[in-house]
Design an enzyme around this catalytic site. Structure first.
Site, PDB file in Angstrom:
ATOM      1  N   HIS A  24       0.841  -1.205   0.072  1.00  0.00           N
ATOM      2  CA  HIS A  24       0.071  -0.130  -0.035  1.00  0.00           C
ATOM      3  C   HIS A  24       0.999   1.281   0.077  1.00  0.00           C
ATOM      4  O   HIS A  24       1.271   1.747   1.053  1.00  0.00           O
ATOM      5  CB  HIS A  24      -0.862   0.010   1.162  1.00  0.00           C
ATOM      6  CG  HIS A  24      -1.927   1.106   1.089  1.00  0.00           C
ATOM      7  ND1 HIS A  24      -3.126   0.528   1.210  1.00  0.00           N
ATOM      8  CD2 HIS A  24      -1.987   2.322   0.954  1.00  0.00           C
ATOM      9  CE1 HIS A  24      -3.923   1.756   1.156  1.00  0.00           C
ATOM     10  NE2 HIS A  24      -3.102   2.936   0.967  1.00  0.00           N
TER      11      HIS A  24
ATOM     12  N   HIS B 108       1.710   5.166  -2.058  1.00  0.00           N
ATOM     13  CA  HIS B 108       1.282   6.231  -3.033  1.00  0.00           C
ATOM     14  C   HIS B 108       2.549   7.082  -3.203  1.00  0.00           C
ATOM     15  O   HIS B 108       2.818   8.066  -2.585  1.00  0.00           O
ATOM     16  CB  HIS B 108       0.457   7.228  -2.450  1.00  0.00           C
ATOM     17  CG  HIS B 108      -0.983   6.619  -1.922  1.00  0.00           C
ATOM     18  ND1 HIS B 108      -1.878   6.105  -2.916  1.00  0.00           N
ATOM     19  CD2 HIS B 108      -1.444   6.164  -0.720  1.00  0.00           C
ATOM     20  CE1 HIS B 108      -2.632   5.437  -2.119  1.00  0.00           C
ATOM     21  NE2 HIS B 108      -2.530   5.449  -0.762  1.00  0.00           N
TER      22      HIS B 108
ATOM     23  N   LYS C 247      -8.427  -0.773  -6.888  1.00  0.00           N
ATOM     24  CA  LYS C 247      -8.626  -0.416  -5.773  1.00  0.00           C
ATOM     25  C   LYS C 247     -10.025   0.495  -5.684  1.00  0.00           C
ATOM     26  O   LYS C 247     -10.374   1.514  -6.551  1.00  0.00           O
ATOM     27  CB  LYS C 247      -7.487   0.672  -5.632  1.00  0.00           C
ATOM     28  CG  LYS C 247      -7.552   1.711  -4.471  1.00  0.00           C
ATOM     29  CD  LYS C 247      -7.285   0.988  -3.090  1.00  0.00           C
ATOM     30  CE  LYS C 247      -7.475   2.161  -1.839  1.00  0.00           C
ATOM     31  NZ  LYS C 247      -6.452   3.106  -1.895  1.00  0.00           N
TER      32      LYS C 247
ATOM     33  N   HIS D  56     -10.172   0.208   0.289  1.00  0.00           N
ATOM     34  CA  HIS D  56      -9.973   1.018   1.384  1.00  0.00           C
ATOM     35  C   HIS D  56     -11.199   1.112   2.024  1.00  0.00           C
ATOM     36  O   HIS D  56     -12.321   1.217   1.703  1.00  0.00           O
ATOM     37  CB  HIS D  56      -9.565   2.484   0.763  1.00  0.00           C
ATOM     38  CG  HIS D  56      -9.916   3.734   1.657  1.00  0.00           C
ATOM     39  ND1 HIS D  56      -9.317   4.686   2.077  1.00  0.00           N
ATOM     40  CD2 HIS D  56     -11.159   4.115   2.057  1.00  0.00           C
ATOM     41  CE1 HIS D  56      -9.714   5.510   2.839  1.00  0.00           C
ATOM     42  NE2 HIS D  56     -10.768   5.158   2.899  1.00  0.00           N
TER      43      HIS D  56
ATOM     44  N   HIS E 131      -6.289  -0.561   5.760  1.00  0.00           N
ATOM     45  CA  HIS E 131      -6.423   0.162   6.760  1.00  0.00           C
ATOM     46  C   HIS E 131      -7.425  -0.621   7.830  1.00  0.00           C
ATOM     47  O   HIS E 131      -6.934  -1.069   8.872  1.00  0.00           O
ATOM     48  CB  HIS E 131      -7.394   1.472   6.646  1.00  0.00           C
ATOM     49  CG  HIS E 131      -6.733   2.194   5.398  1.00  0.00           C
ATOM     50  ND1 HIS E 131      -5.530   2.607   5.448  1.00  0.00           N
ATOM     51  CD2 HIS E 131      -7.436   2.778   4.329  1.00  0.00           C
ATOM     52  CE1 HIS E 131      -5.292   3.428   4.345  1.00  0.00           C
ATOM     53  NE2 HIS E 131      -6.311   3.678   3.721  1.00  0.00           N
TER      54      HIS E 131
ATOM     55  N   ASP F 178       0.843   2.840   3.332  1.00  0.00           N
ATOM     56  CA  ASP F 178       0.302   4.051   3.031  1.00  0.00           C
ATOM     57  C   ASP F 178       1.317   5.234   2.985  1.00  0.00           C
ATOM     58  O   ASP F 178       1.206   6.501   3.272  1.00  0.00           O
ATOM     59  CB  ASP F 178      -0.872   4.539   4.121  1.00  0.00           C
ATOM     60  CG  ASP F 178      -2.055   5.568   3.343  1.00  0.00           C
ATOM     61  OD1 ASP F 178      -1.945   5.543   1.984  1.00  0.00           O
ATOM     62  OD2 ASP F 178      -2.927   5.687   3.978  1.00  0.00           O
TER      63      ASP F 178
END
Length: 430
Positions: free
Chosen positions: A81, A83, A211, A252, A272, A344
């Protein structure tokens, strides 16, 4: 005659004088679920492990020797996960800043990918960013044009109108309308049919997975909360369409009932899982749904809360999540839910990904061995690449790192990276 021609053709296809790299190790963790080997030598050729021998075994003549004899060598870490196209210090409106074109996002992504590789992560899963930029970063690195980890990408995230991945929430409507016209958000969808179309459009871009934001998000400026967003029918359509195309679905999800709906729809992982309750945990266990807890995301939140960085909406949601950090992971671990490490990155500063392991032990109650497994084979299995990476076995890709200490007993050992190799190529640590 035929055999001679075939042999000649095969010989022509093989690399000539392929270089062998011999990595001397003090200890080798071939698989996080198994005890470590003692002093060993790992032989790598053409990007693959060809043998793991005892230290006393002869090294092939002409091999390049890498001396990690005082270190522990183990499989490269996997973060499912990330970004890569964002920075934790970006204000919430950074996506509409003049520089933030898709082209500029490629440069950001390549830079952050290298930072991530230097932190010991040889494989990552990009779960949301600019559609064209994330694909370009993945392809450039996977094709050897730039150094970095192996990447799978979801491309555009699927969201409801006004949801967590609707990039025009909170933006001046005139600017938002212009952005929607210039850069249509193919992942923002409504209704079962519309969502199936969105999945197909994302798949058309050559994404590796889908996603979705099954619930509201902490960092979006909307007031839609942290519970279920897509309807049950919409989520089922997304998952069924994705699976029919051979793509896994990462969801998510923060709120308990949104998590339950996503798991019932058949998603492959909950990202999460912040407010997961007993019903959610038992359902995830029954269906084999992975938990990706992203504890580092909350570390990133802590560093900005109360400083005027976030809007009031984000601040309120952030405060909701901080007090229960790790509790859902602890429940999932105790129940035997499959776990993969995800962080994340971008919500905190890139390069700190490995801090997730000590948090998984401290807050999630995981053993160091199980946390390391989640960071290697757990991630590989979730990504469907366990036959390629996640452990050190002859024939697999040479994705490995060397660290000081023993991560099977001390999870913080993975913070002491001394060597990184991705697909048989060393990554410069400077």
């Amino acid at each position: 005659m035929y055999k001679l021609l075939l042999a000649t053709a095969l010989a022509a296809a093989l690399p000539v004088n392929a270089e062998i790299t011999a990595i001397r190790a003090g200890h080798v963790i071939t698989d996080a679920s198994q005890p470590a080997r003692g002093a060993s030598t790992i032989l790598v050729e053409n990007g693959r492990i060809i043998a793991i021998n005892d230290a006393a075994a002869a090294i092939p003549a002409g091999a390049t020797v890498v001396d990690m004899s005082g270190k522990t060598v183990l499989p490269g870490l996997i973060d499912v996960h990330v970004h890569l196209g964002g920075y934790s210090d970006d204000p919430w409106y950074a996506g509409v800043a003049p520089k933030r074109t898709e082209e500029y996002a490629v440069a950001i992504g390549l830079n952050n990918a290298l930072i991530t590789a230097r932190a010991g992560f040889t494989t990552v899963r990009e779960v949301g960013g600019g559609q064209r930029a994330t694909i370009a970063v993945r392809d450039a690195i996977n094709d050897g044009l730039a150094p970095g980890p192996r990447i799978q990408t979801a491309g555009s995230t699927l969201s409801i109108i006004g949801g967590h991945a609707d990039n025009t929430v909170g933006i001046n409507p005139e600017i938002g309308d212009a952005l929607d016209k210039m850069y249509p958000q193919i992942g923002v969808c409504t209704g079962a049919d519309g969502c199936a179309t969105a999945v197909r459009l994302v798949a058309k871009s050559r994404a590796d997975l889908i996603k979705i934001v099954a619930t509201g998000g902490v960092l979006d400026d909307g007031k839609t909360g942290l519970e279920q967003h897509f309807t049950n029918a919409e989520m089922k359509s997304i998952v069924d369409t994705a699976h029919s195309l051979g793509l896994k679905v990462a969801a998510h999800a923060h709120g308990a009932r949104g998590i339950e709906a996503a798991v019932n729809a058949g998603v492959d992982s909950i990202e999460h899982g912040t407010f997961a309750d007993t019903t959610d945990i038992n359902l995830m266990k029954a269906k084999g749904t992975y938990m990706v807890a992203t504890l580092m995301a909350i570390e990133g939140l802590k560093e900005h809360l109360g400083k005027g960085f976030f809007t009031p909406n984000v601040e309120a949601k952030g405060l909701q999540t901080v007090g229960i950090q790790g509790k859902a992971l602890a429940a999932a671990y105790k129940a035997g839910v499959p776990i993969a490490l995800g962080t994340d990155s971008g919500v905190y500063k890139h390069g700190r990904n490995a801090e997730e392991l000590p948090l998984m032990v401290k807050l999630g109650g995981m053993s160091p061995k199980d946390a390391l497994y989640a960071a290697t084979m757990g991630g590989a299995k979730l990504m469907g690449i366990e036959t390629e990476t996640g452990s050190l076995v002859a024939g697999k890709s040479a994705d490995l790192i060397a660290v000081d200490g023993d991560p099977l007993t001390d999870p913080a050992a993975v913070l002491k990276i001394r060597y990184v190799m991705v697909k048989g190529k060393p990554i410069s640590l400077q």
